[in-house]
Design a protein around this motif. Sequence first.
Motif, short mmCIF file in Angstrom:
data_model
loop_
_atom_site.label_atom_id
_atom_site.label_comp_id
_atom_site.label_asym_id
_atom_site.label_seq_id
_atom_site.Cartn_x
_atom_site.Cartn_y
_atom_site.Cartn_z
N GLU A 81 48.23 -22.68 -37.41
CA GLU A 81 48.63 -21.06 -36.91
C GLU A 81 47.31 -20.64 -36.33
O GLU A 81 47.43 -19.73 -35.37
N ASP A 82 46.08 -20.89 -36.79
CA ASP A 82 44.91 -20.50 -36.12
C ASP A 82 44.67 -21.16 -34.90
O ASP A 82 44.52 -20.62 -33.93
N ALA A 85 47.03 -19.26 -32.36
CA ALA A 85 46.51 -18.06 -32.27
C ALA A 85 45.37 -18.18 -31.05
O ALA A 85 45.25 -17.34 -30.14
N LEU A 86 44.51 -19.03 -31.25
CA LEU A 86 43.51 -19.26 -30.24
C LEU A 86 43.92 -19.68 -28.86
O LEU A 86 43.62 -19.08 -27.80
N ARG A 88 46.73 -18.60 -27.75
CA ARG A 88 47.28 -17.33 -27.25
C ARG A 88 46.17 -16.66 -26.52
O ARG A 88 46.30 -15.73 -25.59
N ARG A 89 45.18 -16.59 -27.39
CA ARG A 89 44.05 -15.64 -26.93
C ARG A 89 43.38 -16.19 -25.82
O ARG A 89 43.09 -15.36 -25.07
N PHE A 94 51.27 -11.61 -22.78
CA PHE A 94 52.67 -11.22 -22.97
C PHE A 94 52.97 -9.53 -22.58
O PHE A 94 52.21 -9.00 -22.68
N LEU A 113 41.60 -4.70 -26.04
CA LEU A 113 41.64 -5.61 -27.23
C LEU A 113 41.72 -6.89 -27.16
O LEU A 113 40.51 -7.88 -27.61
N PRO A 114 42.46 -7.46 -26.31
CA PRO A 114 42.42 -8.97 -25.97
C PRO A 114 40.96 -9.30 -25.31
O PRO A 114 40.54 -10.49 -25.61
N GLU A 116 38.21 -8.12 -26.14
CA GLU A 116 37.16 -8.03 -26.98
C GLU A 116 37.45 -9.09 -27.94
O GLU A 116 36.49 -9.79 -28.73
N LEU A 117 38.51 -9.38 -28.23
CA LEU A 117 38.95 -10.90 -29.00
C LEU A 117 38.44 -11.98 -28.31
O LEU A 117 37.55 -12.86 -29.14
N ARG A 159 47.42 -4.98 -20.35
CA ARG A 159 46.92 -5.70 -21.36
C ARG A 159 47.15 -7.14 -20.96
O ARG A 159 46.46 -8.07 -21.61
N PHE B 5 33.10 -5.90 -33.24
CA PHE B 5 34.45 -5.98 -33.19
C PHE B 5 35.36 -5.60 -34.39
O PHE B 5 36.38 -4.70 -34.22
N LYS B 293 48.52 -11.12 -33.72
CA LYS B 293 48.91 -12.66 -33.73
C LYS B 293 49.28 -13.01 -32.54
O LYS B 293 48.93 -13.95 -32.19
N LEU B 295 48.29 -11.68 -29.69
CA LEU B 295 47.31 -11.43 -28.73
C LEU B 295 46.27 -12.50 -29.06
O LEU B 295 45.15 -12.69 -28.58
N GLY B 296 46.45 -13.21 -30.02
CA GLY B 296 45.37 -14.17 -30.70
C GLY B 296 44.56 -13.95 -31.62
O GLY B 296 43.67 -14.73 -31.87
N ARG B 298 43.52 -14.58 -35.48
CA ARG B 298 43.98 -15.43 -36.21
C ARG B 298 44.29 -14.83 -37.73
O ARG B 298 43.53 -13.94 -38.06
#
Lengths: 240, 853
Positions: A81-82, A85-86, A88-89, A94, A113-114, A116-117, A159, B5, B293, B295-296, B298
Amino acid sequence: MDQITNPRIDIQSLTRRLPSGGRELTILDRIDLAIGPGEFVAVLGPSGSGKSTLLALMAGLDRPTSGEIRIDGEPIQDLSEDGLALLRRRKIGFVFQSFQLLGNLTARENVLLPMELLGLSDAPARATELLAAVGLQDRGHHYPSQLSGGEQQRVALARAFATRPAILLADEPTGNLDGATGRKILEILTGLWRSEGTTLVLVTHDPAVAALADRRIHLLDGRIEKEETAAKLQPAEVLS
Amino acid sequence: MSPRFFWNTLIRESRGARGRLAFFVACLSVGVAAVVAVAGMSASLDEGVRSEARQLLAADLAIEGRRPVPPGLDLAKAGLAGAQRTDLKEMVTVVLAKTSQVVELRVVQGEYPFYGNLELRPRRPLSELLGPESVVVGSELLSNLGLRQGDTLRVGGAPFRIAGVVLSEPDRVSVSFTIGPRVFMSAAGLARTQLEGRGSRVGHRTLIKLPPSFSAEQLATAKERLEKALADSTFYRIETYKEAQPALRNSIDRVDRFLGLVALLSLFVGGIGVAQSVRAWLASRLDAIAVLKCLGMRPREIFPLYLGQTALLGLAGSLVGIVLGSAVQLALPSLFPDLIPAELVRPWQPTALLRGLGLGVGVAVLFSLPSLSTVLRVPPARVLRRDAEPLPSHRWATAATLIVLGTGIWAMATAQSRSLDLGSRFTAGVVLVTAVLAGAALLISWMVRRLPRESLPGRVWMRHGLAALARPGAGTVSAIVALGLGVLVVLGMSLVERRLSNQLATAIPPDAPSAFLIDIQPAQWQGVHEILRRQGASRVDSVPVIMARVSAIDGRAVEQLAAQAEARRKKQEEEKPEDREGARRWALTREQRLTYMKELPADNRIVEGKLWSDPKRAEVSVEKEFADDLGLKLGSKIRFDVQGVPLELTVTSLRTVDWQTFGINFFLVVEPGVLEKAPQLRLAATRLPRGSEQKVQDALAAAYPNVTLIRVREVLEKISGVLARIGVGIRFLGGFTVLAGIAILGGAVSAGSARRGREVALLKTLGMTRPGVAGAFAVEYALIGLVAGLIGAAGATVLAYMVVTRGFELPWELQAWPVAVALGGAVLLAVGAGLAASARALERRPIEVLRAE
């Protein structure tokens, strides 16, 4: 269909089944699909044909029952899952039918937000640029509840493109919008796609919207019924 | 994810949580308020006692014992050159004016007090007011006997003029348990009386004021020097002002631990509400979590985000609770003036505030963990499909959450009670009770679900209320558990307190003595008996009493045995409920009261050996528990010092005594023919006609002023009164738990307010009137209250049964009335809270709701 070398998205024998009332329902059945970098592919089909499921699997939002999905040559179906997520980041943006903005954040904060991630240093400037690109440069401080449907979808587009993703997945982006607003959204979407060089996969049930794409995949009962690369239309011609 | 953040995202995400703030804060703040109030009051009193310690002792050091400190004790030789000494003698006796009164007499020889304020009227030193023929008395005595300053009263048979009035004493706090008002007398005055005869019960205390050269740190050194200088130091207790009022400070400590746990329970109940609130809040954030999730973000980044928000809300709730608790703490002395000495209260207690803060945030985070862990299972595919399956949970996640929750509860209980044993028992009890309550609530819900509601008699709204109770996900279980816990705590304590009070009130068997007479000289006995007979006494029992000290047991000197017991007692790190070593030391060094009789009273039962079975030896029969304290068994030899004359007795029987008969009983009974010639007093027990005790006391005070009459009923009534006041205090605290339960019930109702609004709209559309709808709600809440009340009452009865029968070793009596009141109260509270929370939904017009859909 020409063989795509170095596909951005490579799907082989993809199957997804779900339990339903004691039985198993086959949502997707041995799908093979390759999408090249910068390509615009539309996925069509009636309701229940598996379009959204295909999108979800491409994005790592769901896991296949069997088969393989590769993004830039790397298999993703067994990532944690991690890991997903990475992925997608870093690589995927989307756009959803129901906008899916975070209601607690302003329009600008949603766009930020994306980035900053990812820890991008130019996030503020990029957010300003994108909001201007979607025509909302003066609405950045508004919350989603203060924006119309079309405005919310424009924020969602900003976004989605914020991190310059390699892949952009759009699920019925005009589904909840009226005709004129939908046209505007498509115009912005395709404009950004061209300027950013993103690989765009768009799910729709509307043939007119699909006609904007380089390639159209028709799904029926979980299988690819046909693929076509008929002549493209311009956004202005869609839904007219 | 950078800290900046994380913090920015946390603040942004919390914007949506503000609507939940009120309920979250309400649940948490009630429990934190209780914790802060208890901790603050205990710390405040403890600080008060410590800061007033010198005043409370009225000296730097005090030597106490049943024998006077030798007048020749050379303080300079003891390394305390320059120290000052005052000797006090204390006894309970009777004074006589127009009528008589039991008083606490203090005879002062020297300067008094060394520290603290002895407030007198007129404002002159005590030494100036006291003379051979004058006394200074408490103001209560003047009002009781109808006297004024300057009047005369008789003490110990001698007349004294009342030279002054005591308004306050430094070492008598306002809530002390006293036998009677204070009377101060000089040593010369005591010599004029008949009070200090052989064997009279006089307590001796020597106060010492150290010279200025001694610092506070050298106090222990001073104490050690005194112990060395005193011969027979085993028979004295030396305390420094730093150890002053050990009984009071032990009481404060016990109260802090016990009430601290009660307060913690209300915080745990609040934690249930917190968990509920977080669950409802997260349910509204599922889409947002899926988007994050998508958007990435974790799972390991999302979890701390929501954990952080919970902690922030916990902080907010705790801060409100701290303010409330501090306000309660300030109000407590005026709410319970008979229990809390206002003069000792020190309101500002930062450690109590920190404790409330730490426990509040801890409970908020801990109780939210199970709900927060669901964040990990939110499927990102939810953004595309609402019915996407949750991600599989890790087996270890559920187990880890429960372990952390259980360990956290145990850690908090242990910290609050400062006892591993008590903390563990409390945790086990809470977990067990909660499990039983939850299980019973689920069972009832299941049973109601299976009721054939259509064929039930009664109106529609009644059946609708039953259906609502059975609805899955209605939040019924947590409301029932919370309210049930509140009922359990309040009713349980009430049952215990009422049982103890009833026991005290009815403790006296119908034929038990109503009064005891002590310190009767043998030559006075006939005259005393005659007074009793003339006043209509229906029963008079009398026995001789010989004062003695244990000097050796089985050849080992008592000093050695007592020193060993003291050393073992000091080694005990944790206070045990039965302080065996302390009891042993007391049993060894106290002044023993022996008697002799041919046959034992009916309430004695021989359990080992045989009474007066060895003609070759002087025999003694010992009460079993006392024998254990002294380390005696059959055949043990005890050497006594009977007022200077040695006497060796052999233990030939051990017995149990039923002390509840209130008959005259002794730990040590000697066989006849051994002590008849020893100096002795008589002790009598008598049954007097009701209302005649004062006349008897007056007659005795006039003829035999050294004889003291102790009225059994009066003493029991005083103790009963104290118990009742303590009970009120505990129930007040238990009320916090009930409040928390109400807050949870209100929150559960509010959380479902949207659904409730739709329900009301539909019911009204279908033709149900507003009273009918309110009736359906009332049935639902009444059933919640009834179920919670029933289960809570059952739990309270079991708890009270265990405490009364195992803790206090009393027979159990079921008290129906408090149980009925608790049940009715639970139902009314639930209905009231539920209807209040539903008021808005009831008022809305159907079209408003249906249009909004």
